[in-house]
Scaffold this active site. Structure first.
Site, PDB file in Angstrom:
ATOM      1  N   ASN A  24      43.333  39.675  47.577  1.00 40.62           N
ATOM      2  CA  ASN A  24      43.842  40.992  47.138  1.00 40.62           C
ATOM      3  C   ASN A  24      44.114  41.888  48.339  1.00 40.62           C
ATOM      4  OD1 ASN A  24      44.015  41.451  44.115  1.00 40.62           O
ATOM      5  ND2 ASN A  24      42.050  40.363  44.298  1.00 40.62           N
ATOM      6  N   ARG A  52      19.940  50.884  51.641  1.00 37.12           N
ATOM      7  CA  ARG A  52      21.349  51.028  51.236  1.00 37.12           C
ATOM      8  C   ARG A  52      21.993  52.266  51.834  1.00 37.12           C
ATOM      9  NH1 ARG A  52      23.243  50.331  45.292  1.00 37.12           N
ATOM     10  NH2 ARG A  52      21.438  51.534  44.670  1.00 37.12           N
ATOM     11  N   LEU A  73      27.714  50.298  45.271  1.00 40.72           N
ATOM     12  CA  LEU A  73      27.610  51.502  46.100  1.00 40.72           C
ATOM     13  C   LEU A  73      26.766  52.558  45.395  1.00 40.72           C
ATOM     14  CD1 LEU A  73      31.338  51.365  47.131  1.00 40.72           C
ATOM     15  CD2 LEU A  73      29.384  50.996  48.665  1.00 40.72           C
ATOM     16  N   ASN A  86      38.748  50.004  42.635  1.00 40.05           N
ATOM     17  CA  ASN A  86      38.218  48.644  42.548  1.00 40.05           C
ATOM     18  C   ASN A  86      39.138  47.825  41.662  1.00 40.05           C
ATOM     19  OD1 ASN A  86      36.293  46.498  42.829  1.00 40.05           O
ATOM     20  ND2 ASN A  86      35.608  46.933  40.742  1.00 40.05           N
ATOM     21  N   HIS A  92      38.996  44.589  39.039  1.00 39.97           N
ATOM     22  CA  HIS A  92      38.065  43.767  38.266  1.00 39.97           C
ATOM     23  C   HIS A  92      38.873  42.722  37.499  1.00 39.97           C
ATOM     24  CE1 HIS A  92      34.486  42.656  36.108  1.00 39.97           C
ATOM     25  NE2 HIS A  92      35.163  42.719  34.977  1.00 39.97           N
ATOM     26  N   SER A 104      42.084  44.653  35.858  1.00 41.03           N
ATOM     27  CA  SER A 104      42.144  46.122  35.801  1.00 41.03           C
ATOM     28  C   SER A 104      41.874  46.697  37.180  1.00 41.03           C
ATOM     29  CB  SER A 104      41.064  46.667  34.855  1.00 41.03           C
ATOM     30  OG  SER A 104      41.122  46.036  33.589  1.00 41.03           O
ATOM     31  N   VAL A 151      28.737  50.329  37.195  1.00 43.37           N
ATOM     32  CA  VAL A 151      29.564  49.219  37.695  1.00 43.37           C
ATOM     33  C   VAL A 151      30.665  48.843  36.697  1.00 43.37           C
ATOM     34  CG1 VAL A 151      29.485  46.758  38.318  1.00 43.37           C
ATOM     35  CG2 VAL A 151      27.698  48.317  39.129  1.00 43.37           C
ATOM     36  N   ASP A 152      31.857  48.557  37.228  1.00 40.08           N
ATOM     37  CA  ASP A 152      33.015  48.121  36.427  1.00 40.08           C
ATOM     38  C   ASP A 152      33.360  49.112  35.312  1.00 40.08           C
ATOM     39  OD1 ASP A 152      33.196  45.887  38.047  1.00 40.08           O
ATOM     40  OD2 ASP A 152      31.978  44.654  36.726  1.00 40.08           O
ATOM     41  N   ALA A 186      48.204  37.811  38.965  1.00 42.31           N
ATOM     42  CA  ALA A 186      48.497  39.131  38.381  1.00 42.31           C
ATOM     43  C   ALA A 186      47.786  40.241  39.160  1.00 42.31           C
ATOM     44  CB  ALA A 186      48.083  39.150  36.916  1.00 42.31           C
TER      45      ALA A 186
HETATM   46  C1  GRF Z   1      39.032  39.008  42.618  1.00 38.93           C
HETATM   47  O1  GRF Z   1      39.139  38.214  41.463  1.00 38.93           O
HETATM   48  C2  GRF Z   1      38.661  40.413  42.249  1.00 38.93           C
HETATM   49  O2  GRF Z   1      39.183  40.819  41.030  1.00 38.93           O
HETATM   50  C3  GRF Z   1      37.162  40.321  42.159  1.00 38.93           C
HETATM   51  O3  GRF Z   1      36.783  39.447  43.191  1.00 38.93           O
HETATM   52  C4  GRF Z   1      37.863  38.580  43.492  1.00 38.93           C
HETATM   53  C5  GRF Z   1      38.158  38.757  44.943  1.00 38.93           C
HETATM   54  O4  GRF Z   1      39.118  37.840  45.399  1.00 38.93           O
HETATM   55  N1  GRF Z   1      36.568  41.631  42.230  1.00 38.93           N
HETATM   56  P1  GRF Z   1      39.821  38.066  46.794  1.00 38.93           P
HETATM   57  O5  GRF Z   1      38.728  38.141  47.840  1.00 38.93           O
HETATM   58  O6  GRF Z   1      40.637  39.302  46.716  1.00 38.93           O
HETATM   59  O7  GRF Z   1      40.678  36.837  46.992  1.00 38.93           O
END
Ligand code: GRF
Length: 216
Positions: free
Chosen positions: A16, A68, A96, A110, A112, A139, A147-148, A176
């Site tokens: 990503n 942390r 976090l 983020n 997800h 998303s 979280v999420d 996607a």
């Molecule tokens: C992705 O599927 C993302 O949605 C999730 O962790 C994965 C990370 O993959 N949070 P990458 O490191 O971006 O390839």
């Protein structure tokens, strides 16, 4: 154009991250990627970031043991040094603290791998298959302490096939993800996202800017 300065936080392969870097190469893209931070030195994405000439930092969570706040202090220092304005979590596996999240409120994204609010947490693809859903996806949301959760900026939907395994479904969702994250960052970086009653309202955009349906 005043392009927003963006950092990407990773823990793993960084696909990503690579999609965001690629999108930000466009001269009309409203953000530039100025920093990639990994929480472990062996994150595969670090080499990809360096190959793309992006500044990288390793802030090892292990060096901070259970502290942390100290870990996040080091993150914050790296972000401040590069005058970062928006932070994108991309496969970043640390939760976090509310203080850090509050500091970056509205500027912390983020991705997800599920259509939130369904399938928060891990193993989303196996759980989607077990639930028998026909549509799955990804998303991008603004981060809140839970979280999420947090206001959804954009979503991408993909079909689930009867013969899918968690791996084949993950690959379809990941493709996607690589399309929807750049769209979502562009919306936030261009200042078009307003949060009203816990939802993202997007000024002057068509639904094509905030959602993607990947056909069979
Ligand atoms: C992705 O599927 C993302 O949605 C999730 O962790 C994965 C990370 O993959 N949070 P990458 O490191 O971006 O390839």
């Amino acid at each position: 154009m005043n392009r927003k300065r963006v950092a990407i936080l990773i823990s793993g392969r960084g696909s990503n991250m690579a999609a965001l870097i690629e999108a930000a190469r466009g001269s009309d893209y409203p953000a530039e990627i100025v920093l990639v931070i990994a929480d472990c030195a062996d994150a595969g994405g670090l080499a990809r970031a360096r190959a793309a000439d992006i500044a990288t930092r390793v802030v090892e969570h292990r060096s901070f043991a259970q502290d942390r706040e100290a870990f996040e202090g080091a993150l914050q220092q790296a972000l401040a040094e590069q005058r970062v304005e928006i932070v994108c979590l991309a496969g970043f596996m640390r939760v976090l603290t509310p203080a850090f999240v509050a500091r970056w409120s509205g500027r912390l994204l983020n991705i997800h791998p599920a259509l939130l609010p369904s399938f928060k947490g891990l193993d989303t693809h196996a759980r989607a298959l077990a639930a028998g859903v026909k549509i799955h996806g990804a998303s991008v949301h603004l981060v809140v302490p839970e979280v999420d959760s947090g206001p959804i900026v954009a979503q991408a939907a993909v079909p689930v096939h009867e013969e899918d395994t968690a791996d084949t479904l993950a690959a379809r969702v990941l493709a996607a993800e690589h399309r929807i994250y750049p769209l979502a960052l562009a919306l936030v970086a261009s200042g078009r996202v307003r949060i009203v009653a816990g939802r993202c309202l997007i000024e002057g955009s068509s639904s094509r800017d905030q959602m993607l349906v990947v056909p069979d």
